[in-house]
Design a protein around this motif. Structure first.
Motif, PDB file in Angstrom:
ATOM      1  N   GLN B  64      -3.320  -1.764   2.974  1.00  0.00           N
ATOM      2  CA  GLN B  64      -3.113  -2.605   1.801  1.00  0.00           C
ATOM      3  C   GLN B  64      -4.400  -3.178   1.245  1.00  0.00           C
ATOM      4  N   LEU B  66      -7.463  -3.031  -1.250  1.00  0.00           N
ATOM      5  CA  LEU B  66      -7.546  -2.454  -2.590  1.00  0.00           C
ATOM      6  C   LEU B  66      -8.991  -2.481  -3.030  1.00  0.00           C
ATOM      7  N   CYS B  99      -7.110  -7.054   1.538  1.00  0.00           N
ATOM      8  CA  CYS B  99      -8.171  -7.647   0.726  1.00  0.00           C
ATOM      9  C   CYS B  99      -8.286  -6.893  -0.589  1.00  0.00           C
ATOM     10  N   VAL B 100      -8.922  -7.520  -1.534  1.00  0.00           N
ATOM     11  CA  VAL B 100      -9.129  -6.897  -2.837  1.00  0.00           C
ATOM     12  C   VAL B 100     -10.615  -6.952  -3.126  1.00  0.00           C
ATOM     13  N   SER B 101     -11.194  -5.803  -3.393  1.00  0.00           N
ATOM     14  CA  SER B 101     -12.620  -5.812  -3.663  1.00  0.00           C
ATOM     15  C   SER B 101     -12.883  -5.138  -4.982  1.00  0.00           C
ATOM     16  N   GLN B 102     -13.504  -5.871  -5.893  1.00  0.00           N
ATOM     17  CA  GLN B 102     -13.897  -5.231  -7.144  1.00  0.00           C
ATOM     18  C   GLN B 102     -15.397  -5.267  -7.308  1.00  0.00           C
ATOM     19  N   LYS B 115      -6.911 -10.579   2.939  1.00  0.00           N
ATOM     20  CA  LYS B 115      -6.467 -11.263   1.718  1.00  0.00           C
ATOM     21  C   LYS B 115      -7.593 -11.950   0.967  1.00  0.00           C
ATOM     22  N   ASP B 117     -10.529 -12.031  -1.878  1.00  0.00           N
ATOM     23  CA  ASP B 117     -10.569 -11.448  -3.222  1.00  0.00           C
ATOM     24  C   ASP B 117     -11.994 -11.542  -3.723  1.00  0.00           C
TER      25      ASP B 117
END
Lengths: 434, 193
Positions: B64, B66, B99-102, B115, B117
């Motif tokens: 999960q 991203l 986690c979300v990594s941009q 989790k 961001d």
């Protein structure tokens, strides 16, 4: 936790008392005397000086020279403390890894400990002396034979009597040193004021601040001995102990709430909480509430005790000091409501005959074992966004089942006397319908 | 030529190096390059919308997680003059569960905890740890060995960088193929497995 005492006839806040000490992470129990000696800290567990979470011990393998043969190296375990939350490690402040998993970590010594201890001793002695003088003055006012009688009757338990054993009439003797006083006079020097203070470093104003190195106030004040301003001097402290407390009624000294001694158990040895004796009012359904329009709200009353309970509801009178917040008028049922006792086996007993209570269908909506649903009429008096709040008094009979039944009563009259208690109830019914 | 099946969801620009373990249940879209010894768990998502993503070796991308190279908010996909920017991810990074990594540029040995961001304008250097549930959407370069933790995203500097998860990677590379089908890179002459 609201407690209910058998002597309850009014508001008596219960008096909390310390029951036992325990460490929240290793759950080690400690008697109060030992806790006081260790300054209310656990001996094994540490707190992270950076984020105050519990530190865990981690092991690494390091090559170390074998004791027999210095040229060969063998893997030895080295332990260090690490925080799982902020990733602080004991290596950050320069603490060397220890070879034992626990017990190797020491808190740094406070350089002022000796002076502080000496000051404490001196002041303790002074306080003791003042206490003795005060007591001596008190005793001198009483008759002279009384002190002798007291000390013989109650033994040499108190310090006062211990030191009076040799000289019962010393109350009139004046300020002489008593025999048996083994403390020698402690002399302390007053603190010296210095004329010269270390000057500030020259680059005090020009040196750029290394922000990660500066400690926060919280980190600093948690270590009052040192109050380091640099993060590289933050040493871990032993974990603070938590306390379990017991509650006792101020009026009759009855124990109201006594927890278990074992830190892993959350149960109570004695637990006289109000919830298990006072009928519970709950809101079941609320219709749309409109300003100045009467609506019926369905409430439930649950009986927590095993015997029959009679409940009367009374609306609050004008000028009632407890009725501060209500924003609506309420009409409560005038008749007395009867609640059946709580029967633990009722769910399983299919043959039980339902007791016939002859409920008024306008008042009582339904009845189910020890619960009834009843209506109240509400007329909101305030417009706007505030919640509609109603309050009323609930009056019920409380039987103290814990009190012993008097032996000379006949078997048929075995019920204890009922005390009628009145409580103030406030219900928040939510906002007005839009 | 290759066949595209619904199950596999591989587009033609996904290049997976030979030693990488990429589970079939992960979703990889767009122009993505994955280096050797990288493990991508099932349900991880790597989406290259607004530009290619290049992932180095030894990375661990858990369930999960991203990783998305998306368009900045005020630019629509169709507007002109927008150059696709490449997102580069270095070696030995760990993207924990959820986690979300941009972030467009991630160095080596970083750990983005569960989790967390990380926004698009953040640049992670080396040894940084973004704590669990921390939301970092500032426009800055996070210096080496910084730890962000706590609800206020407090910071401190570590003295040592986090260890590369070699043991975990080796274990996963052995065990995951026993339970999951793996994606292999699609070449013109090769059938997708």
């Amino acid at each position: 936790m609201e407690t209910l005492c058998p002597c309850w006839v009014g508001e008596h806040p219960a008096e909390p008392k310390v029951d036992s000490h325990y460490c929240p992470s290793c759950l080690e129990n400690m008697p109060s005397a030992e806790a006081k000696l260790k300054k209310n800290r656990c001996a094994n567990c540490f707190d992270c000086p950076c984020c105050m979470h519990t530190l865990s011990t981690r092991a690494t393998n390091i090559p170390a020279p074998m004791p027999d043969d210095p040229t060969k190296t063998t893997m030895k375990k080295a332990y260090y403390l690490a925080c799982g939350f902020c990733r602080w490690t004991s290596r950050d402040v320069g603490m060397a890894d220890k070879s034992v998993a626990s017990g190797g970590w020491q808190e740094p010594e406070n350089p002022h400990t000796q002076r502080i201890n000496k000051l404490i001793e001196y002041y303790q002695q002074l306080a003791q002396r003042e206490r003795q003088e005060r007591d001596r003055k008190k005793m001198a006012r009483r008759r002279q034979c009384m002190p002798m009688a007291f000390s013989e009757k109650y033994g040499l338990g108190t310090r006062l009597q211990r030191q009076r054993a040799g000289a019962p009439l010393s109350s009139l003797a004046g300020l002489t040193l008593k025999e048996g006083e083994d403390q020698k006079e402690i002399i302390i020097e007053p603190a010296q004021a210095l004329d010269e203070v270390e000057p500030l470093p020259e680059d005090c104003y020009t040196r750029p601040i290394n922000l990660p190195e500066v400690t926060t106030l919280r980190q600093r004040l948690l270590q009052p001995d040192f109050q380091p301003s640099g993060a590289s001097q933050l040493h871990p402290k032993h974990k603070h102990l938590l306390m379990k407390r017991s509650l006792r009624c101020r009026k009759c000294e009855h124990n109201l709430s006594k927890p278990e001694f074992n830190p892993t158990s959350i149960k109570f040895k004695i637990q006289l909480v109000a919830v298990s004796y006072i009928p519970e009012v709950r809101i079941m359904s609320i219709p749309n509430l409109r300003y100045m329009k009467e609506s019926q709200v369905l409430l439930t009353l649950t009986n927590p005790v095993e015997n029959l309970t009679h409940v009367t509801l009374v609306a609050c009178e004008e000028g009632d000091p407890e009725d501060v917040n209500s924003t609506a008028k309420v009409m409560v049922p005038t008749k007395e409501l009867v609640l059946a006792g709580k029967d633990a086996a009722a769910d399983y007993d299919e043959l039980a005959e339902p007791q016939d209570f002859q409920d008024d269908p306008d008042v009582v909506a339904f009845r189910k074992s020890n619960k009834i649903g009843f209506f109240i009429k509400v007329v909101p008096q305030k417009e706007g966004d505030t919640d509609v709040l109603v309050s009323f008094k609930i009056r019920h009979d409380f039987r103290n089942l814990a009190a012993p039944i008097r032996p000379n009563e006949e078997a048929g009259d075995a019920t204890t006397e009922a005390i009628w208690l009145t409580h103030h109830v406030e219900l928040s019914l939510g906002p007005l319908a839009p | 030529s290759f066949t595209m099946t619904d199950k596999q969801n591989i587009q033609k620009s996904v290049k997976i190096a030979a030693g990488a373990v990429v589970c079939v249940e992960s979703e990889i879209r767009g122009d993505v390059t994955i280096g050797p010894r990288t493990v991508v768990h099932p349900k991880a998502r790597i989406i290259a919308e607004a530009g290619p993503i290049v992932i180095g070796e030894g990375n661990l991308i858990e369930e999960q997680a991203l990783i998305i190279n998306s368009y900045p908010e005020n630019i629509t996909p169709d507007s002109e003059g927008v150059e696709p920017k490449t997102m580069t991810i270095g070696i030995n990074n760990v993207f924990e569960v959820g986690c979300v990594s941009q972030a467009l540029k991630i160095g080596d040995n970083n750990v983005i905890e569960s989790k967390a961001d990380v926004g698009r304008n953040v640049i992670l250097t080396s040894g940084c740890i973004i704590g669990a549930f921390c939301q970092v959407n500032t426009c800055e370069v996070i210096p080496d060995n910084t730890v962000l933790y706590g609800s206020g995203c407090l910071r401190r500097v570590q003295t040592e960088r986090p260890q590369p998860q070699t043991l975990q990677l080796d274990f996963l590379m052995k065990i995951l193929p026993n339970y999951h089908h793996l994606k292999k890179t699609v070449k013109a002459s090769q059938n997708p497995s």
